[in-house]
Design a protein around this motif. Structure first.
Motif, PDB file in Angstrom:
ATOM      1  N   PRO A  38      30.725  -1.323   0.650  1.00  0.00           N
ATOM      2  CA  PRO A  38      30.726  -0.464   1.731  1.00  0.00           C
ATOM      3  C   PRO A  38      32.278   1.178   1.484  1.00  0.00           C
ATOM      4  O   PRO A  38      33.268   0.491   1.298  1.00  0.00           O
ATOM      5  CB  PRO A  38      30.269  -0.441   2.751  1.00  0.00           C
ATOM      6  CG  PRO A  38      30.814  -2.231   2.601  1.00  0.00           C
ATOM      7  CD  PRO A  38      31.232  -2.625   1.312  1.00  0.00           C
ATOM      8  N   THR A  39      31.609   2.223   2.271  1.00  0.00           N
ATOM      9  CA  THR A  39      33.400   3.162   2.644  1.00  0.00           C
ATOM     10  C   THR A  39      32.620   3.369   3.679  1.00  0.00           C
ATOM     11  O   THR A  39      34.096   4.060   4.005  1.00  0.00           O
ATOM     12  CB  THR A  39      32.233   4.511   1.437  1.00  0.00           C
ATOM     13  OG1 THR A  39      30.487   4.353   1.859  1.00  0.00           O
ATOM     14  CG2 THR A  39      32.485   4.411  -0.221  1.00  0.00           C
ATOM     15  N   THR A  40      31.959   3.062   4.492  1.00  0.00           N
ATOM     16  CA  THR A  40      32.517   3.173   6.376  1.00  0.00           C
ATOM     17  C   THR A  40      32.924   2.132   6.628  1.00  0.00           C
ATOM     18  O   THR A  40      32.585   0.883   6.832  1.00  0.00           O
ATOM     19  CB  THR A  40      30.537   3.415   6.647  1.00  0.00           C
ATOM     20  OG1 THR A  40      30.161   2.019   6.550  1.00  0.00           O
ATOM     21  CG2 THR A  40      30.309   4.361   5.991  1.00  0.00           C
ATOM     22  N   GLU A  41      33.378   1.967   7.904  1.00  0.00           N
ATOM     23  CA  GLU A  41      34.429   1.045   8.733  1.00  0.00           C
ATOM     24  C   GLU A  41      32.981   0.177   8.625  1.00  0.00           C
ATOM     25  O   GLU A  41      33.382  -1.149   8.588  1.00  0.00           O
ATOM     26  CB  GLU A  41      34.910   2.369   9.499  1.00  0.00           C
ATOM     27  CG  GLU A  41      35.619   0.997  10.360  1.00  0.00           C
ATOM     28  CD  GLU A  41      36.683   1.742  11.336  1.00  0.00           C
ATOM     29  OE1 GLU A  41      36.577   0.980  12.735  1.00  0.00           O
ATOM     30  OE2 GLU A  41      36.542   3.148  11.377  1.00  0.00           O
ATOM     31  N   ARG A  42      32.040   0.553   9.830  1.00  0.00           N
ATOM     32  CA  ARG A  42      30.858  -0.213   9.961  1.00  0.00           C
ATOM     33  C   ARG A  42      30.157  -1.064   8.474  1.00  0.00           C
ATOM     34  O   ARG A  42      30.552  -2.243   9.461  1.00  0.00           O
ATOM     35  CB  ARG A  42      29.343   0.011  10.674  1.00  0.00           C
ATOM     36  CG  ARG A  42      28.460  -0.597  11.286  1.00  0.00           C
ATOM     37  CD  ARG A  42      27.912   0.656  11.810  1.00  0.00           C
ATOM     38  NE  ARG A  42      26.611  -0.228  12.362  1.00  0.00           N
ATOM     39  CZ  ARG A  42      25.316  -0.231  12.889  1.00  0.00           C
ATOM     40  NH1 ARG A  42      25.139   1.278  12.940  1.00  0.00           N
ATOM     41  NH2 ARG A  42      24.961  -0.679  13.074  1.00  0.00           N
ATOM     42  N   GLY A  43      30.404  -0.617   7.722  1.00  0.00           N
ATOM     43  CA  GLY A  43      29.900  -1.449   6.371  1.00  0.00           C
ATOM     44  C   GLY A  43      30.772  -2.348   6.161  1.00  0.00           C
ATOM     45  O   GLY A  43      30.350  -3.058   5.802  1.00  0.00           O
ATOM     46  N   THR A  44      32.129  -2.393   6.102  1.00  0.00           N
ATOM     47  CA  THR A  44      33.257  -3.090   5.505  1.00  0.00           C
ATOM     48  C   THR A  44      33.445  -4.239   7.141  1.00  0.00           C
ATOM     49  O   THR A  44      33.089  -4.642   6.264  1.00  0.00           O
ATOM     50  CB  THR A  44      34.380  -2.497   5.784  1.00  0.00           C
ATOM     51  OG1 THR A  44      34.179  -0.917   4.694  1.00  0.00           O
ATOM     52  CG2 THR A  44      35.551  -3.457   5.676  1.00  0.00           C
ATOM     53  N   ARG A  45      33.257  -3.510   7.658  1.00  0.00           N
ATOM     54  CA  ARG A  45      32.836  -4.746   8.882  1.00  0.00           C
ATOM     55  C   ARG A  45      31.636  -5.808   8.917  1.00  0.00           C
ATOM     56  O   ARG A  45      31.685  -7.028   8.845  1.00  0.00           O
ATOM     57  CB  ARG A  45      33.083  -4.326  10.607  1.00  0.00           C
ATOM     58  CG  ARG A  45      34.978  -3.523  10.641  1.00  0.00           C
ATOM     59  CD  ARG A  45      34.491  -3.364  12.367  1.00  0.00           C
ATOM     60  NE  ARG A  45      32.912  -2.732  12.507  1.00  0.00           N
ATOM     61  CZ  ARG A  45      33.456  -1.683  13.483  1.00  0.00           C
ATOM     62  NH1 ARG A  45      34.112  -0.651  13.098  1.00  0.00           N
ATOM     63  NH2 ARG A  45      31.677  -1.002  13.740  1.00  0.00           N
ATOM     64  N   TYR A  85      24.245  -5.327   1.357  1.00  0.00           N
ATOM     65  CA  TYR A  85      25.050  -6.064   0.768  1.00  0.00           C
ATOM     66  C   TYR A  85      25.003  -6.636  -0.076  1.00  0.00           C
ATOM     67  O   TYR A  85      26.066  -6.606  -1.567  1.00  0.00           O
ATOM     68  CB  TYR A  85      26.126  -6.195   2.376  1.00  0.00           C
ATOM     69  CG  TYR A  85      26.938  -5.725   2.628  1.00  0.00           C
ATOM     70  CD1 TYR A  85      27.548  -4.156   3.003  1.00  0.00           C
ATOM     71  CD2 TYR A  85      25.916  -5.383   4.178  1.00  0.00           C
ATOM     72  CE1 TYR A  85      27.216  -2.947   3.944  1.00  0.00           C
ATOM     73  CE2 TYR A  85      25.741  -4.689   5.732  1.00  0.00           C
ATOM     74  CZ  TYR A  85      26.728  -3.879   5.612  1.00  0.00           C
ATOM     75  OH  TYR A  85      26.652  -2.979   6.305  1.00  0.00           O
TER      76      TYR A  85
END
Length: 241
Positions: A38-45, A85
């Motif tokens: 993912p490219t967003t911080e929330r998606g990464t978390r 994901y």
């Protein structure tokens, strides 16, 4: 496990670096199963939480009995979030392997390039491999389980194993050229036999917990010393002074 040793020459150094670079570049799971992150911080978390939860559930329940709903619950996510994901169990297992790759990768003899004592180099390489295996014993067991039931993982696992076998064969051939190993041995066959011995021993001791006496396994240093002696004796290293 061995890699081409370095005799101190630039060619020797290049051989070690090339070998280790090739091994380090190997993917740890079938690339087709690895999605873009993912490219967003929330998606990464969220993805990281799902991957960590998946490893916990896989190691607790086994691959076959692990359920996606349990992974989502362990991660504190809604089941629907999982499918943002990962498409299935295979993809999240591939992600678990990818995250663990740095800890599972075991350097070859390049770790102590330039050492004068080939036995010490061999010992350091075996120690690194066995320590990495022991840290990830449950995950290594899962890889064995998945390889038995999934043809794609089985093919991929064989390709990775062959890469390590070829590396070790080059190391044995180099030792032969330097008069350290028995020149009557076939490097590839010797590598298959000795590499298989170490990997199977690690699986037996660390994953299956075989060989325990009164609930205790052999001491780690003893395992390393025994494996190293078996390698050195099989290759007929000169007696150590």
């Amino acid at each position: 496990m061995m890699s081409a040793p370095n005799d101190g020459s630039k060619d020797g150094e290049r051989t070690v670096l090339d070998d280790e670079s090739r091994i380090a570049a190997l993917p740890v799971a079938p690339p087709a199963l690895l999605r873009d992150r993912p490219t967003t911080e929330r998606g990464t978390r969220t993805r990281a939480a799902l991957v960590a939860a998946a490893r916990t559930v896989f190691e607790r329940s086994g691959y076959l009995d692990a359920r996606l709903i349990d992974i989502a619950k362990e991660a504190g996510c809604a089941t629907g979030s999982f499918y943002t994901y990962f498409a299935n169990k295979e993809e999240v297992f591939a992600a678990v392997l990818e995250v663990a790759r740095d800890d599972m990768m075991h350097p070859g003899m390049g770790r102590v390039a330039g050492a004068d004592d080939p036995y010490a180099v061999l010992e350091a390489s075996n120690r690194a491999y066995l320590a990495a295996y022991q840290r990830n014993a449950k995950l290594m067991g899962l890889m064995e389980q998945v390889a038995h039931i999934d043809p794609e993982f089985r093919k991929f696992r064989s390709e990775r194993a062959n890469a390590f076998i070829r590396r070790n064969a080059r190391g044995i051939a180099d030792l032969q050229s330097r008069g350290i190993a028995d020149t009557t041995l076939d490097p590839m066959t010797s590598s298959i036999a000795l590499s298989g011995m170490v990997s199977r021993l690690a699986y037996s001791l660390f994953t299956l917990r075989e060989g325990e006496v009164d609930g205790r396994s052999p001491e780690f240093d003893q395992i390393v010393a025994t494996v190293t002696d078996l390698w050195a004796n099989a290759l007929k290293f000169p007696d150590r002074s």
